[in-house]
Motif scaffolding. Structure first.
Motif, PDB file in Angstrom:
ATOM      1  N   PHE B  45      -2.540 -21.286   1.268  1.00 43.73           N
ATOM      2  CA  PHE B  45      -1.285 -21.833   0.762  1.00 43.73           C
ATOM      3  C   PHE B  45      -0.199 -21.718   1.834  1.00 43.73           C
ATOM      4  CE2 PHE B  45       2.681 -21.631  -1.527  1.00 43.73           C
ATOM      5  CZ  PHE B  45       2.552 -22.702  -2.397  1.00 43.73           C
ATOM      6  N   PRO B  46       0.647 -22.701   2.070  1.00 40.27           N
ATOM      7  CA  PRO B  46       0.752 -23.969   1.333  1.00 40.27           C
ATOM      8  C   PRO B  46      -0.176 -25.074   1.869  1.00 40.27           C
ATOM      9  CG  PRO B  46       2.554 -23.773   2.884  1.00 40.27           C
ATOM     10  CD  PRO B  46       1.716 -22.551   3.052  1.00 40.27           C
ATOM     11  N   GLY B  47      -0.843 -24.839   2.995  1.00 45.52           N
ATOM     12  CA  GLY B  47      -1.685 -25.887   3.570  1.00 45.52           C
ATOM     13  C   GLY B  47      -3.055 -25.888   2.951  1.00 45.52           C
ATOM     14  N   ILE B  48      -3.136 -26.044   1.638  1.00 45.45           N
ATOM     15  CA  ILE B  48      -4.418 -25.880   0.965  1.00 45.45           C
ATOM     16  C   ILE B  48      -5.049 -27.227   0.657  1.00 45.45           C
ATOM     17  CG2 ILE B  48      -3.662 -25.856  -1.444  1.00 45.45           C
ATOM     18  CD1 ILE B  48      -5.360 -23.164  -1.581  1.00 45.45           C
ATOM     19  N   GLY B  49      -6.374 -27.291   0.677  1.00 44.71           N
ATOM     20  CA  GLY B  49      -7.061 -28.537   0.386  1.00 44.71           C
ATOM     21  C   GLY B  49      -8.449 -28.272  -0.135  1.00 44.71           C
ATOM     22  N   VAL B  50      -9.171 -29.354  -0.348  1.00 45.58           N
ATOM     23  CA  VAL B  50     -10.557 -29.231  -0.797  1.00 45.58           C
ATOM     24  C   VAL B  50     -11.466 -29.696   0.328  1.00 45.58           C
ATOM     25  CG1 VAL B  50     -12.289 -30.082  -2.424  1.00 45.58           C
ATOM     26  CG2 VAL B  50      -9.994 -29.537  -3.232  1.00 45.58           C
ATOM     27  N   ARG B  51     -12.503 -28.898   0.580  1.00 44.82           N
ATOM     28  CA  ARG B  51     -13.483 -29.275   1.582  1.00 44.82           C
ATOM     29  C   ARG B  51     -14.757 -29.661   0.841  1.00 44.82           C
ATOM     30  NH1 ARG B  51     -15.929 -26.998   6.993  1.00 44.82           N
ATOM     31  NH2 ARG B  51     -17.862 -26.093   6.211  1.00 44.82           N
ATOM     32  N   ILE B  52     -15.226 -30.853   1.067  1.00 43.85           N
ATOM     33  CA  ILE B  52     -16.470 -31.287   0.434  1.00 43.85           C
ATOM     34  C   ILE B  52     -17.605 -30.946   1.384  1.00 43.85           C
ATOM     35  CG2 ILE B  52     -17.714 -33.236  -0.542  1.00 43.85           C
ATOM     36  CD1 ILE B  52     -14.960 -34.570  -0.946  1.00 43.85           C
ATOM     37  N   GLU B  53     -18.526 -30.150   0.890  1.00 47.41           N
ATOM     38  CA  GLU B  53     -19.497 -29.519   1.783  1.00 47.41           C
ATOM     39  C   GLU B  53     -20.940 -29.756   1.322  1.00 47.41           C
ATOM     40  OE1 GLU B  53     -20.109 -25.087   1.862  1.00 47.41           O
ATOM     41  OE2 GLU B  53     -18.641 -25.324   3.464  1.00 47.41           O
ATOM     42  N   PRO B  54     -21.613 -30.739   1.910  1.00 50.82           N
ATOM     43  CA  PRO B  54     -23.017 -30.937   1.570  1.00 50.82           C
ATOM     44  C   PRO B  54     -23.863 -29.806   2.172  1.00 50.82           C
ATOM     45  CG  PRO B  54     -22.126 -32.790   2.848  1.00 50.82           C
ATOM     46  CD  PRO B  54     -21.159 -31.670   2.956  1.00 50.82           C
ATOM     47  N   GLY B  55     -24.955 -29.478   1.516  1.00 48.13           N
ATOM     48  CA  GLY B  55     -25.816 -28.425   2.045  1.00 48.13           C
ATOM     49  C   GLY B  55     -27.253 -28.586   1.603  1.00 48.13           C
ATOM     50  N   GLN B  56     -28.120 -27.829   2.249  1.00 50.00           N
ATOM     51  CA  GLN B  56     -29.554 -27.807   1.922  1.00 50.00           C
ATOM     52  C   GLN B  56     -30.141 -26.622   2.674  1.00 50.00           C
ATOM     53  OE1 GLN B  56     -28.953 -31.422   3.889  1.00 50.00           O
ATOM     54  NE2 GLN B  56     -31.035 -31.446   4.712  1.00 50.00           N
ATOM     55  N   CYS B  57     -31.477 -26.502   2.707  1.00 47.33           N
ATOM     56  CA  CYS B  57     -32.100 -25.449   3.511  1.00 47.33           C
ATOM     57  C   CYS B  57     -31.570 -25.550   4.935  1.00 47.33           C
ATOM     58  CB  CYS B  57     -33.622 -25.574   3.514  1.00 47.33           C
ATOM     59  SG  CYS B  57     -34.438 -24.479   4.713  1.00 47.33           S
ATOM     60  N   MET B  58     -31.143 -24.410   5.497  1.00 45.61           N
ATOM     61  CA  MET B  58     -30.511 -24.402   6.816  1.00 45.61           C
ATOM     62  C   MET B  58     -31.535 -24.288   7.947  1.00 45.61           C
ATOM     63  SD  MET B  58     -27.274 -24.630   6.154  1.00 45.61           S
ATOM     64  CE  MET B  58     -26.508 -24.799   4.542  1.00 45.61           C
ATOM     65  N   HIS B  59     -32.807 -24.181   7.596  1.00 44.63           N
ATOM     66  CA  HIS B  59     -33.899 -24.061   8.580  1.00 44.63           C
ATOM     67  C   HIS B  59     -33.564 -23.013   9.642  1.00 44.63           C
ATOM     68  CE1 HIS B  59     -36.194 -27.228   6.709  1.00 44.63           C
ATOM     69  NE2 HIS B  59     -35.029 -27.795   6.475  1.00 44.63           N
ATOM     70  N   CYS B  60     -33.240 -21.812   9.139  1.00 41.72           N
ATOM     71  CA  CYS B  60     -32.779 -20.715   9.974  1.00 41.72           C
ATOM     72  C   CYS B  60     -33.819 -20.318  11.016  1.00 41.72           C
ATOM     73  CB  CYS B  60     -32.474 -19.497   9.105  1.00 41.72           C
ATOM     74  SG  CYS B  60     -31.316 -19.835   7.767  1.00 41.72           S
ATOM     75  N   GLU B  61     -33.311 -19.924  12.196  1.00 42.38           N
ATOM     76  CA  GLU B  61     -34.213 -19.417  13.230  1.00 42.38           C
ATOM     77  C   GLU B  61     -34.646 -17.990  12.909  1.00 42.38           C
ATOM     78  OE1 GLU B  61     -33.231 -20.210  17.375  1.00 42.38           O
ATOM     79  OE2 GLU B  61     -31.818 -21.736  16.688  1.00 42.38           O
ATOM     80  N   ASN B  62     -33.796 -17.283  12.187  1.00 46.00           N
ATOM     81  CA  ASN B  62     -34.117 -15.920  11.757  1.00 46.00           C
ATOM     82  C   ASN B  62     -34.201 -15.943  10.231  1.00 46.00           C
ATOM     83  OD1 ASN B  62     -34.390 -13.132  11.599  1.00 46.00           O
ATOM     84  ND2 ASN B  62     -32.191 -12.773  11.693  1.00 46.00           N
TER      85      ASN B  62
END
Lengths: 293, 178
Positions: B45-62
């Protein structure tokens, strides 16, 4: 992406059974090795009879809980030394075999179909092997959960200490219900120490969460102030630790405590041990790693 | 080859085409999904917003899921894709518990666990994963992170790819452009 917890009641029962068996084996072996023969005969014997039963029943539930129970043998043909579940599978198999043989050697001679030469020496050897094996099984039931960074409530080594103390305390309570009163003072003294240590560990675990990372704080928050708050504070802390601890302290200080009250305390300890695993398993799955520290 | 993805959240319209494309391509069971689109608060606040965040398996190296799997059913393939061999999966669901991104689900019908595969069956034929190909806003860019000239690597280098939940220390291979 799921709302239902992946691990439910069967896993809770299994973790409790594993702990109860591990505790029974540890107490029986300790009584045998400390008692030098026949000082704690009933604890040694009844502990030996108790040890194999819950763990075998619990393992059966665990297999039944798998998506494909008939493929459980795959656990034993893989080599997965970094997987706590793989290590645990072998531990359970080994522990079940040792406790079964150990219990068999405690049977009255007329019930034993096969004669075991040097039976007493073997019983002592199995006690020496069963003590660290039992400890390992009790530790494993917590490490299984504890290694998961994704679940902040579980992700602490303190969980292993808590589960080991709770396993020993549950086993002491169970033995109080199935041994003659003459050996209760020894069990009761042990249980008072265990309940005190378990209460302190639980307090430490909560404090640790509150003052460390935001994820850890959220984790203990789910346990102590979320859906599980009532069963946790009322069931685990008050009725599972403080009340039975108080009864046992009064009984130990030679107050005239009715037999029924001591029996009640033992049942409360067992119920508290079960409920502890219930709330930890369920609340733990509601705890998630937060973004940022 | 090290397959990975960058995600430009600012382009995302939250239209859900990636969700539908994945379900259709991989015949994902009803009520389950291998990818998601989350809406998160962003800024203070006051610079607040909504972030639309697509996701799935991150295929982690670890990858913790691969480490805790008691049968070896979960594995990492030669291109760094985290996969699951259903023949070896006994349905213990330990991997589901281990994932900080909640990217896996249990399929009651098969008794096994499943998740995003980076559409390796398509990649083998030099096709893009379904979610990448379908996206009308070109939110996702997919490719070989080992190839410095590939668009996926260039975007990650130029626009600072951040990963989700870095404190989990799993080294994801999906980067979110800033």
């Amino acid at each position: 992406m799921h709302d239902e917890p992946s691990w439910g009641l069967l896993i809770v029962i299994y973790l409790f059974c594993g702990g109860l068996s591990a505790g029974a084996m540890m107490l029986s072996a300790t009584a045998m090795l400390l008692g030098r023969g026949d000082r704690y005969t009933a604890i040694v014997r009844r502990g030996a009879f108790l040890a194999p039963l819950p763990v075998i029943a619990g393992t059966a539930l665990l297999v039944f809980d798998l998506g494909r129970p008939l493929l459980f043998w795959k656990l034993f043909v893989a080599l997965r030394p970094l997987s706590p579940m793989w290590i645990g599978s072998w531990l359970l198999a080994l522990f079940s075999a040792v406790t079964l043989f150990y219990a068999y050697l405690q049977l009255p001679a007329r019930w034993r179909r096969w004669r075991v030469p040097h039976g007493d020496a073997w019983a002592r050897r199995l006690a020496v092997a069963g003590l660290p094996l039992g400890l390992a099984v009790a530790v494993y039931t917590a490490v299984l959960l504890g290694v998961l960074v994704a679940r902040p409530l579980w992700n602490t080594p303190a969980l292993a200490v808590l589960f080991v103390l709770s396993a020993l305390s549950s086993a002491a309570a169970a033995l109080m219900l199935i041994t003659p009163a003459a050996e209760h003072p020894a069990l009761s003294r042990a249980d008072i120490v265990l309940i005190a240590a378990e209460t302190l560990t639980l307090g430490g675990l909560l404090f640790y969460g509150v003052v460390s990372s935001s994820s850890a704080r959220h984790g203990v928050g789910v346990l102590a102030a979320g859906d599980c708050a009532l069963p946790f504070w009322l069931g685990v802390v008050l009725l599972g630790l403080l009340v039975p601890g108080g009864i046992e302290v009064r009984a130990a200080r030679a107050h005239r405590v009715p037999r029924a009250l001591v029996t009640l305390a033992a049942w409360l300890v067992l119920a508290g041990g079960f409920l502890l695993r219930y709330v930890v398993v369920y609340a733990g799955q509601q705890s998630v790693l937060l973004r940022g520290l | 080859m090290r397959l990975g993805m960058v995600v430009d959240t600012q382009r995302c319209l939250h239209c859900g085409a990636c969700l539908v494309a994945c379900k259709a391509e991989n015949e994902v069971p009803t009520g389950r999904s291998r990818n998601w689109v989350a809406e998160r608060e962003a800024g203070t606040f006051p610079g607040i917003g909504v972030r639309i965040e697509p996701g799935q398996c991150m295929h982690c190296e670890n990858a913790p899921c691969v480490r805790v799997c008691p049968t070896g059913a979960s594995y990492v393939d030669a291109d760094g894709v985290v996969l699951l061999n259903p023949d070896d999966c006994i349905g213990c669901r330990y991997c589901i518990e281990s994932c900080p991104y909640d990217a896996r689900y249990f399929d009651e019908d098969s008794g096994t666990v499943d998740k995003c595969t980076f559409c390796v069956h398509r990649v083998a034929h030099r096709q893009q994963p379904a979610c990448v190909l379908t996206c009308p806003a070109k939110v996702r860019v997919f490719g070989d992170l080992d190839d410095a000239q590939a668009p996926v690597s260039r975007l990650a280098a130029e626009r600072g790819g951040a990963v989700l939940k870095p404190e989990a220390a799993t080294r994801p291979k999906i980067f979110y452009l800033s």
